[in-house]
Design an enzyme around this catalytic site. Structure first.
Site, PDB file in Angstrom:
ATOM      1  N   ARG A 138       9.306 -22.474  19.723  1.00 11.69           N
ATOM      2  CA  ARG A 138       8.878 -21.249  19.012  1.00 11.69           C
ATOM      3  C   ARG A 138       8.172 -20.243  19.903  1.00 11.69           C
ATOM      4  NH1 ARG A 138       7.510 -25.117  15.011  1.00 11.69           N
ATOM      5  NH2 ARG A 138       9.268 -25.334  13.585  1.00 11.69           N
TER       6      ARG A 138
ATOM      7  N   LYS B  35      13.509  -6.643  23.449  1.00 11.54           N
ATOM      8  CA  LYS B  35      14.715  -7.003  22.692  1.00 11.54           C
ATOM      9  C   LYS B  35      15.432  -8.096  23.473  1.00 11.54           C
ATOM     10  CE  LYS B  35      15.986  -2.957  20.013  1.00 11.54           C
ATOM     11  NZ  LYS B  35      16.995  -1.895  19.819  1.00 11.54           N
TER      12      LYS B  35
ATOM     13  N   GLU C  45      22.061   4.893  31.045  1.00 13.33           N
ATOM     14  CA  GLU C  45      20.856   4.704  30.216  1.00 13.33           C
ATOM     15  C   GLU C  45      19.724   5.618  30.701  1.00 13.33           C
ATOM     16  OE1 GLU C  45      21.074   3.033  27.463  1.00 13.33           O
ATOM     17  OE2 GLU C  45      21.968   1.048  27.686  1.00 13.33           O
TER      18      GLU C  45
ATOM     19  N   LYS D 271      10.492   4.790  27.986  1.00 12.59           N
ATOM     20  CA  LYS D 271      10.746   3.597  27.168  1.00 12.59           C
ATOM     21  C   LYS D 271       9.431   2.988  26.698  1.00 12.59           C
ATOM     22  CE  LYS D 271      13.386  -0.137  25.852  1.00 12.59           C
ATOM     23  NZ  LYS D 271      14.596  -0.898  25.970  1.00 12.59           N
TER      24      LYS D 271
ATOM     25  N   GLU E 108      11.490  -1.241  15.908  1.00 13.16           N
ATOM     26  CA  GLU E 108      12.541  -0.300  15.513  1.00 13.16           C
ATOM     27  C   GLU E 108      12.575  -0.015  14.015  1.00 13.16           C
ATOM     28  OE1 GLU E 108      16.136  -0.605  17.911  1.00 13.16           O
ATOM     29  OE2 GLU E 108      17.276   0.075  16.178  1.00 13.16           O
TER      30      GLU E 108
ATOM     31  N   ARG F  65      12.210   4.123  17.731  1.00 16.62           N
ATOM     32  CA  ARG F  65      12.905   3.290  18.719  1.00 16.62           C
ATOM     33  C   ARG F  65      14.420   3.360  18.545  1.00 16.62           C
ATOM     34  NH1 ARG F  65      11.413  -2.620  21.285  1.00 16.62           N
ATOM     35  NH2 ARG F  65      13.249  -2.684  22.623  1.00 16.62           N
TER      36      ARG F  65
ATOM     37  N   ASN G 291      19.203   4.138  20.724  1.00 15.18           N
ATOM     38  CA  ASN G 291      20.571   3.710  20.441  1.00 15.18           C
ATOM     39  C   ASN G 291      21.571   4.855  20.443  1.00 15.18           C
ATOM     40  OD1 ASN G 291      20.779   0.830  19.973  1.00 15.18           O
ATOM     41  ND2 ASN G 291      19.183   1.207  18.462  1.00 15.18           N
TER      42      ASN G 291
ATOM     43  N   HIS H  41      25.181   4.173  21.110  1.00 11.50           N
ATOM     44  CA  HIS H  41      25.363   2.722  21.162  1.00 11.50           C
ATOM     45  C   HIS H  41      26.265   2.191  20.042  1.00 11.50           C
ATOM     46  CE1 HIS H  41      22.393   2.892  24.274  1.00 11.50           C
ATOM     47  NE2 HIS H  41      22.267   1.584  24.368  1.00 11.50           N
TER      48      HIS H  41
ATOM     49  N   HIS I  83      28.948   0.009  21.441  1.00 12.85           N
ATOM     50  CA  HIS I  83      29.082  -1.419  21.112  1.00 12.85           C
ATOM     51  C   HIS I  83      30.474  -1.703  20.542  1.00 12.85           C
ATOM     52  CE1 HIS I  83      24.431  -2.172  20.791  1.00 12.85           C
ATOM     53  NE2 HIS I  83      24.861  -2.111  22.025  1.00 12.85           N
TER      54      HIS I  83
ATOM     55  N   HIS J 147      28.383  -2.321  30.081  1.00 13.07           N
ATOM     56  CA  HIS J 147      27.607  -1.786  28.961  1.00 13.07           C
ATOM     57  C   HIS J 147      27.335  -0.284  29.166  1.00 13.07           C
ATOM     58  CE1 HIS J 147      24.705  -1.576  25.716  1.00 13.07           C
ATOM     59  NE2 HIS J 147      23.808  -1.098  26.560  1.00 13.07           N
TER      60      HIS J 147
HETATM   61  P1  NAD Z   1      24.570  -7.611  34.012  1.00 13.12           P
HETATM   62  O1  NAD Z   1      23.361  -8.339  33.698  1.00 13.12           O
HETATM   63  O2  NAD Z   1      25.888  -8.199  33.623  1.00 13.12           O
HETATM   64  O3  NAD Z   1      24.582  -7.268  35.568  1.00 13.12           O
HETATM   65  C1  NAD Z   1      25.652  -6.572  36.116  1.00 13.12           C
HETATM   66  C2  NAD Z   1      26.300  -7.291  37.306  1.00 13.12           C
HETATM   67  O4  NAD Z   1      25.493  -7.081  38.450  1.00 13.12           O
HETATM   68  C3  NAD Z   1      26.403  -8.786  37.130  1.00 13.12           C
HETATM   69  O5  NAD Z   1      27.596  -9.226  37.717  1.00 13.12           O
HETATM   70  C4  NAD Z   1      25.213  -9.299  37.921  1.00 13.12           C
HETATM   71  O6  NAD Z   1      25.368 -10.620  38.357  1.00 13.12           O
HETATM   72  C5  NAD Z   1      25.183  -8.328  39.057  1.00 13.12           C
HETATM   73  N1  NAD Z   1      23.889  -8.146  39.697  1.00 13.12           N
HETATM   74  C6  NAD Z   1      22.689  -8.100  39.097  1.00 13.12           C
HETATM   75  N2  NAD Z   1      21.753  -7.741  39.977  1.00 13.12           N
HETATM   76  C7  NAD Z   1      22.356  -7.593  41.157  1.00 13.12           C
HETATM   77  C8  NAD Z   1      21.921  -7.211  42.451  1.00 13.12           C
HETATM   78  N3  NAD Z   1      20.653  -6.871  42.678  1.00 13.12           N
HETATM   79  N4  NAD Z   1      22.820  -7.179  43.436  1.00 13.12           N
HETATM   80  C9  NAD Z   1      24.118  -7.466  43.203  1.00 13.12           C
HETATM   81  N5  NAD Z   1      24.606  -7.796  41.994  1.00 13.12           N
HETATM   82  C10 NAD Z   1      23.732  -7.853  40.991  1.00 13.12           C
HETATM   83  O7  NAD Z   1      24.566  -6.148  33.345  1.00 13.12           O
HETATM   84  P2  NAD Z   1      23.413  -5.073  33.120  1.00 13.12           P
HETATM   85  O8  NAD Z   1      24.087  -3.770  33.168  1.00 13.12           O
HETATM   86  O9  NAD Z   1      22.245  -5.320  33.974  1.00 13.12           O
HETATM   87  O10 NAD Z   1      22.939  -5.366  31.625  1.00 13.12           O
HETATM   88  C11 NAD Z   1      23.820  -5.195  30.550  1.00 13.12           C
HETATM   89  C12 NAD Z   1      23.323  -6.028  29.402  1.00 13.12           C
HETATM   90  O11 NAD Z   1      22.028  -5.575  29.018  1.00 13.12           O
HETATM   91  C13 NAD Z   1      24.189  -5.946  28.174  1.00 13.12           C
HETATM   92  O12 NAD Z   1      24.396  -7.222  27.638  1.00 13.12           O
HETATM   93  C14 NAD Z   1      23.376  -5.095  27.211  1.00 13.12           C
HETATM   94  O13 NAD Z   1      23.640  -5.383  25.874  1.00 13.12           O
HETATM   95  C15 NAD Z   1      21.979  -5.460  27.596  1.00 13.12           C
HETATM   96  N6  NAD Z   1      20.989  -4.454  27.261  1.00 13.12           N
HETATM   97  C16 NAD Z   1      19.860  -4.882  26.634  1.00 13.12           C
HETATM   98  C17 NAD Z   1      18.868  -3.989  26.330  1.00 13.12           C
HETATM   99  C18 NAD Z   1      17.598  -4.477  25.708  1.00 13.12           C
HETATM  100  O14 NAD Z   1      16.795  -3.641  25.273  1.00 13.12           O
HETATM  101  N7  NAD Z   1      17.354  -5.761  25.685  1.00 13.12           N
HETATM  102  C19 NAD Z   1      19.003  -2.622  26.667  1.00 13.12           C
HETATM  103  C20 NAD Z   1      20.163  -2.228  27.323  1.00 13.12           C
HETATM  104  C21 NAD Z   1      21.153  -3.157  27.619  1.00 13.12           C
HETATM  105  N1  GLY Z   2      17.885  -0.460  24.448  1.00 13.90           N
HETATM  106  C1  GLY Z   2      17.469  -0.229  23.110  1.00 13.90           C
HETATM  107  C2  GLY Z   2      16.062  -0.637  22.833  1.00 13.90           C
HETATM  108  O1  GLY Z   2      15.403  -1.227  23.649  1.00 13.90           O
HETATM  109  O2  GLY Z   2      15.597  -0.411  21.772  1.00 13.90           O
END
Ligand code: NAD
Ligand code: GLY
Length: 359
Positions: free
Chosen positions: A118, A140, A182, A224, A234, A238, A242, A245, A249, A262
């Site tokens: 938890r 998130k 973003e 942010k 949200e 917040r 999106n 998005h 999505h 993404h």
């Molecule tokens: P990712 O985590 O898939 O990373 C992209 C690629 O880069 C991967 O292949 C990874 O292994 C590689 N990589 C990472 N760091 C590296 C580095 N320093 N050098 C070389 N390669 C590297 O993608 P992302 O764009 O970082 O994240 C996308 C994800 O984040 C999605 O699933 C999306 O839904 C999520 N997201 C979440 C939030 C949130 O608020 N939690 C906000 C925006 C996006």
């Molecule tokens: N990326 C959307 C949020 O953090 O709310």
């Protein structure tokens, strides 16, 4: 080094932004309260940065989990591998999880930390531009479901975020551009000055100018942090994060997770949202052109995939966390630098956008 604060009362936490932060042991250790530490990363990041991180943790009992790389692995099954390691290692509630990676690792690591017994403490060490400016901040966490992106998850804040801009040196250009989508979002929804700065400095960012990148990360995190501090779960503002998005999505799910990055899907979705904002009479043709042109300069796609027709888009957009009673709700722009809260969309206008924008 810059230090920003996400203000959430007794769950407030710092975001450290700077150079060579991975080597600064005290940044991590001051946020680790007990001996057991688990580092979650993936097969791409482990050979690049895992040793650097582990070197700072020699006084702790550390386990590592190296997950497969890719959005298609952002699933409950993959998160289970983290639980297996935690249980086999007899990790207790005072353990700390470190998520070392991009948004996929951060979202899954955070979700595992939220669920294990938890809730155990966790640290975010984002390694992509997208994760440094967005996903690592705000709590998130979660995974995808075959029927919908990010549909299983929890709000769960980290102890700190360590954004070391040096790790972006190994990130490929396509991923850097995806992160810029973003970054541009913050300018569009609430920070016109930043949007104009981006228009003027986009070439420096694409050329990986360190100062420009550091400024873009800091200004994005500032935006942010302010939004999250005001509306952690949200219920209001917040949701403006999106922008684009719901379209984005749908593109990610419809095209198959991992087909579009993404940030790429968000770039397209934001252009669709801009087109719809124009149809509402809020943006003019020049505004929409300005937005599309900035994404294009980042080498981001701006048109939706041909195979997603309006019927499929509507079906996919019906699975979205902003929807209420089956009604699609979207964030739109009232001008460059200002966004609406989620609004019920006029379906006729939405279908016009889906059938004509980028077709
Ligand atoms: P990712 O985590 O898939 O990373 C992209 C690629 O880069 C991967 O292949 C990874 O292994 C590689 N990589 C990472 N760091 C590296 C580095 N320093 N050098 C070389 N390669 C590297 O993608 P992302 O764009 O970082 O994240 C996308 C994800 O984040 C999605 O699933 C999306 O839904 C999520 N997201 C979440 C939030 C949130 O608020 N939690 C906000 C925006 C996006
Ligand atoms: N990326 C959307 C949020 O953090 O709310």
């Amino acid at each position: 080094m810059k230090k920003l604060l996400v203000e959430l009362g007794n769950r407030s936490y710092p975001i450290y932004i700077g150079s060579d932060l991975l080597n600064q042991a005290e940044l991590y250790t001051q946020h680790i309260k007990a001996r057991q530490v688990i580092v979650v990363t993936n097969t791409t990041i482990a050979p690049l940065y895992l040793d650097k991180v582990l070197k700072n943790l020699c006084k702790f009992d550390v386990e590592t989990v190296i997950l497969p790389d890719g959005e298609q692995f952002k699933t409950l099954e993959t998160v289970s591998r983290i639980f297996d390691k935690l249980l086999l290692g007899k990790f207790s509630r005072n353990a700390t999880l470190i998520a070392l990676g991009g948004g996929v690792i951060g979202d899954m690591g955070g979700f595992a930390a939220a669920c294990y017994q938890r809730g155990i403490a966790f640290l975010q060490i984002p390694t992509t531009l997208l994760a440094q400016v967005d996903s690592s901040v705000g709590g998130k966490t979660g995974v995808n479901h075959p029927l919908g992106k990010n549909m299983i998850g929890a709000f769960y804040q980290p102890q700190c975020v360590i954004a070391d801009a040096d790790v972006l040196d190994t990130l490929d250009d396509r991923q850097l551009s995806a992160g810029l989508a973003e970054v541009i979002k913050y300018g569009l929804i609430r920070d016109i000055e930043f949007f104009e700065w981006l228009e003027n400095n986009i070439n420096a960012l694409l050329a990986r100018d360190k100062q420009a990148l550091a400024y873009a990360i800091e200004r994005s995190c500032l935006n942010k942090a302010e939004i999250v501090s005001e509306d952690e779960t949200e219920t209001g503002v917040r949701a403006t994060l999106n922008l684009g998005h719901t379209f984005g999505h749908a593109i990610e799910t419809g095209a198959g997770y991992g087909t579009y990055l993404h940030g790429e899907a968000i770039a397209i979705g934001t252009c669709q949202a801009a087109d719809l904002s124009r149809r509402k009479g809020w943006l003019n043709d020049g505004d929409v052109e300005r937005i599309i042109s900035l994404f294009k300069k980042c080498n981001l796609p701006v048109n939706p995939p041909k195979q997603l027709d309006s019927d499929l888009f509507l079906e996919l957009m019906a699975v979205d966390k902003k929807n209420v009673n089956g009604q699609i709700r979207l964030i739109l722009l009232t001008k460059i630098g200002a966004a609406t809260l989620p609004i019920d969309v006029d379906k006729t206008l939405l279908i016009q956008t889906l059938n004509t924008y980028g077709r």
